[in-house]
Each structure stands twice: as structure tokens, then as C-alpha cells.
Design an enzyme around this catalytic site. Structure first.
Site, PDB file in Angstrom:
ATOM      1  N   LEU A  55      16.704 -42.158 -41.318  1.00  0.00           N
ATOM      2  CA  LEU A  55      16.976 -42.256 -42.759  1.00  0.00           C
ATOM      3  C   LEU A  55      15.821 -42.914 -43.508  1.00  0.00           C
ATOM      4  O   LEU A  55      16.028 -43.721 -44.415  1.00  0.00           O
ATOM      5  CB  LEU A  55      18.270 -43.057 -42.971  1.00  0.00           C
ATOM      6  CG  LEU A  55      19.516 -42.532 -42.233  1.00  0.00           C
ATOM      7  CD1 LEU A  55      20.635 -43.568 -42.227  1.00  0.00           C
ATOM      8  CD2 LEU A  55      20.001 -41.229 -42.851  1.00  0.00           C
TER       9      LEU A  55
ATOM     10  N   ASN B 219      15.382 -35.852 -39.243  1.00  0.00           N
ATOM     11  CA  ASN B 219      15.406 -36.713 -40.426  1.00  0.00           C
ATOM     12  C   ASN B 219      16.418 -36.119 -41.402  1.00  0.00           C
ATOM     13  O   ASN B 219      17.109 -35.139 -41.073  1.00  0.00           O
ATOM     14  CB  ASN B 219      14.001 -36.902 -41.023  1.00  0.00           C
ATOM     15  CG  ASN B 219      13.417 -35.617 -41.590  1.00  0.00           C
ATOM     16  OD1 ASN B 219      14.128 -34.619 -41.790  1.00  0.00           O
ATOM     17  ND2 ASN B 219      12.119 -35.612 -41.831  1.00  0.00           N
TER      18      ASN B 219
ATOM     19  N   ASN C  93       1.277 -37.183 -31.227  1.00  0.00           N
ATOM     20  CA  ASN C  93       1.636 -38.482 -31.831  1.00  0.00           C
ATOM     21  C   ASN C  93       2.756 -39.149 -31.024  1.00  0.00           C
ATOM     22  O   ASN C  93       2.730 -40.357 -30.775  1.00  0.00           O
ATOM     23  CB  ASN C  93       2.139 -38.301 -33.267  1.00  0.00           C
ATOM     24  CG  ASN C  93       1.076 -37.746 -34.200  1.00  0.00           C
ATOM     25  OD1 ASN C  93      -0.100 -37.748 -33.869  1.00  0.00           O
ATOM     26  ND2 ASN C  93       1.499 -37.268 -35.357  1.00  0.00           N
TER      27      ASN C  93
ATOM     28  N   ASP D 187       7.406 -39.582 -35.726  1.00  0.00           N
ATOM     29  CA  ASP D 187       6.872 -39.383 -34.368  1.00  0.00           C
ATOM     30  C   ASP D 187       6.875 -40.695 -33.591  1.00  0.00           C
ATOM     31  O   ASP D 187       7.206 -40.732 -32.400  1.00  0.00           O
ATOM     32  CB  ASP D 187       5.440 -38.829 -34.439  1.00  0.00           C
ATOM     33  CG  ASP D 187       5.397 -37.491 -35.151  1.00  0.00           C
ATOM     34  OD1 ASP D 187       6.407 -36.766 -35.098  1.00  0.00           O
ATOM     35  OD2 ASP D 187       4.368 -37.180 -35.775  1.00  0.00           O
TER      36      ASP D 187
HETATM   37  O1  RIB Z   1       4.387 -35.832 -38.131  1.00  0.00           O
HETATM   38  C1  RIB Z   1       3.085 -35.978 -38.612  1.00  0.00           C
HETATM   39  C2  RIB Z   1       2.212 -34.907 -38.036  1.00  0.00           C
HETATM   40  O2  RIB Z   1       2.632 -33.647 -38.529  1.00  0.00           O
HETATM   41  C3  RIB Z   1       0.748 -35.004 -38.411  1.00  0.00           C
HETATM   42  O3  RIB Z   1       0.021 -35.779 -37.500  1.00  0.00           O
HETATM   43  C4  RIB Z   1       0.305 -33.559 -38.501  1.00  0.00           C
HETATM   44  O4  RIB Z   1      -0.683 -33.223 -37.587  1.00  0.00           O
HETATM   45  C5  RIB Z   1       1.576 -32.728 -38.333  1.00  0.00           C
HETATM   46  O5  RIB Z   1       1.713 -32.229 -37.060  1.00  0.00           O
END
Ligand code: RIB
Length: 313
Positions: A223, A186, A45, A254
Site C-alpha cells: 500500500l 501493489n 532488483n 522490488d
Molecule cells: O520496479 C522498478 C524497475 O522497473 C526499474 O528498475 C526498471 O528497470 C523497471 O524494470
């Protein structure tokens, strides 16, 4: 403006998502709404988020020898992410995440790590030249901790900027923390790392100072919809996020990390990079999916001009 090279090292999953009115409690069966199968994994991601904004991105990770892995790889390539060091595990399946998203966009995630849990120190050795030829290394905690420790050591010994997103929340040694250049937890992750309950700006600042005192030059505590707190040895700054209506917060952290790495790779100063990352994350929560929701650079520029106009009027 020079564009530095970013290497993201981490997990790659297929997300199985169900939208529900509320998250189930233990022992409860609830009926959900639509089902969505969509690319995910914190590492992948973050790589896609940075690449979609225009970053020069390579991804190092491990898929299984199955249809999920093949599809995930194809998707990364279609997003212009270099997959030369995406290893294939013949013995374990590709990672899968089971995700429930409620009506407020809050989620609950269970990850079956599969091949991600087998990304080894020896794989990182194989990809060493790729890492050493890059400028910014972005890593999370969905791969073995000894692999993360090896990556952080390698970066530290070679003066590379290593950004650690300590997710999912895990205790980390002081030895590891002091070698990290930028940490992006976080509230929950910051609390686990520091023992400080992060419930408002003042507690976030206490937690950030704690991490800073461990030797980390830059601490950015995200946050949620309130934005982020940036803390360096010389300044602490609260940077709010644009207010939006969230339909799915999966992968927002992400997108924040990928956008932050991208902005830093463009040589943009820290506070502005955090501001940029806030905008990217706030766009991502307005649509479903993790990788799928990461914005293009044009969308952030458009949002900035709308914001400027609103301020003028
Ligand atoms: O941060 C979200 C992600 O956490 C998702 O896409 C899932 O696959 C996990 O890795």
C-alpha cells in the site's frame, strides 16, 4: 536458523533516470535535473535486495551481448548473486528503462524489454535443476507470460514456494493464480487482477479476499508508504510501514519482494516477514536508484532498535 535457497527469475535492465520537479503530461517538454544511469529491472532488483540482506540467491534472466548486459552481470556478481543461468541473447539488446522521478519521489517508467522478452521456456528447461534445487522462487511479469506460466507450473508440480509479484499490471488467468503460493501486488496491480478499486484498507481487504478465493494461500497487497495488508485463509492483518521522506520510490516494491523472500527463507513467520519487508522498502525510498537503494541487513537492524527506543521514550 536454516537459510533456504532463493531463485529469482525475471528482468534485468539499465535504468536511465532523470530527476524532475513534476512528471511531464502528454506533449510536454520539461527541463529535468540530474541524470543517473543505474542498474535495474524488477527481477535483478529483487535478487540484489535479497542478496544484500544475506540471502543465498541465484538469478535467471537474459541480457544482450552488449556493454549494458556485461555491466549488469558484473554488478549482480559483485552483489553475490549467482549468475550461472544468466543467458545471453545474441540478437537483441539488453533491457533499458527510461525513468522520470518527481520531487515527491513518484516515478514514471517506460521499459524497452529487449532480451528480457526472449527469456524462453527452453531457457527455463536449461535452468530446471537450479530451480528444483531451490526452496523459494520469486518471479515478476517483465518476461514472456508463457515463460511465467511454465515456471509457476514447474514449481506447483514440485511443491516449491513460488512468490509472484504481478508487475507490471496485467490480467492473469485463474489457472495461473491458483498455482501461486504467495502473491504480492501493489494497489494498481490488485485492482487490475480483481476489479476492486483499492483506495483504503477495506477495499484492499476485499481485493485480497478475492485473490485468496482464487486459491492463493498468501496474499500481500503493498500500500505504498502506508505499508501492506497480509491475508491468509486464517487471518487478515494490516502491517503499517515506518514513515519516511521519499526521494525516489523506484524499485521500492522490488526491495519489498526481495526482503520478503529473504525473510521467509530464514524461516521467519509471515507477519514478521512483511514487517521486515516494509522496513527494507521504507529505507530504499530515502535514496535514489532501484538496486542502488536496497538496504544492508545492518541498516534494518539499526532502524528496528531506533524504533524500539522511540517506543520506550
Ligand atoms: O520496479 C522498478 C524497475 O522497473 C526499474 O528498475 C526498471 O528497470 C523497471 O524494470
Amino acid at each position: 536458523m536454516s537459510l533456504k535457497k532463493i531463485v529469482v527469475i525475471g528482468s534485468i535492465n539499465t535504468d536511465m533516470v532523470v530527476k524532475t520537479l513534476k512528471l511531464p503530461v502528454p506533449g510536454e517538454t520539461i527541463l529535468g535535473g540530474k541524470f543517473l544511469m543505474t542498474p535495474g529491472g524488477k527481477g535483478a532488483n529483487q535478487a540484489v535486495a535479497a542478496a544484500r540482506l544475506g540471502g543465498n540467491v541465484s538469478f535467471i534472466g537474459k541480457i544482450g551481448s552488449d556493454i549494458f548486459g556485461k555491466e549488469s552481470k558484473k554488478i549482480l556478481e559483485s552483489e553475490n548473486v549467482n549468475t550461472n543461468y544468466l543467458f545471453i541473447d545474441k540478437k537483441n539488446p539488453s533491457g533499458v528503462a527510461l525513468i522520470t522521478v518527481d520531487k515527491n519521489g513518484e516515478n514514471c517508467i517506460v521499459v524497452a524489454s529487449g532480451s528480457n522478452a526472449c527469456l524462453s521456456v527452453s531457457d527455463i528447461e536449461t535452468a530446471k535443476e537450479e530451480i528444483l534445487s531451490s526452496d523459494i522462487i520469486l518471479v515478476q511479469l517483465e518476461i514472456p507470460i508463457e515463460t511465467v506460466e511454465y515456471i509457476v507450473d514447474l514449481c506447483y508440480n514440485n511443491d516449491k514456494t513460488v512468490i509472484l509479484n504481478p508487475a507490471p499490471a496485467t490480467n492473469l488467468s485463474d489457472e495461473l493464480l491458483r498455482k501461486v503460493s504467495i502473491i504480492v501486488p501493489n494497489e494498481t496491480e490488485a485492482e487490475l487482477l480483481t476489479g476492486v478499486k483499492v483506495s483504503d484498507l477495506s477495499s484492499a481487504e476485499t481485493a485480497a479476499r478475492y485473490l485468496s478465493n482464487k486459491g492463493i494461500s498468501v496474499v500481500v497487497i503493498t500500500l505504498g508508504n502506508k505499508g501492506a495488508l497480509l491475508c491468509t485463509s486464517s487471518e487478515t492483518q494490516y502491517i503499517p510501514s515506518p514513515l519516511v521522506e521519499s526521494i525516489d520510490s523506484t524499485g521500492a516494491g522490488d526491495v519489498f519482494c526481495g526482503a520478503l523472500a529473504f525473510s521467509i527463507s530464514r524461516g521467519i513467520e509471515l507477519a514478521d516477514s512483511v514487517r521486515f519487508a516494509n522496513k527494507a522498502a521504507s529505507i530504499s525510498v530515502t535514496r535514489m536508484g532501484a538496486q542502488a537503494s536496497a538496504p544492508q541487513i545492518k541498516e534494518i537492524e539499526l532502524e528496528s532498535s531506533i524504533l524500539k527506543n522511540e517506543l520506550k521514550n
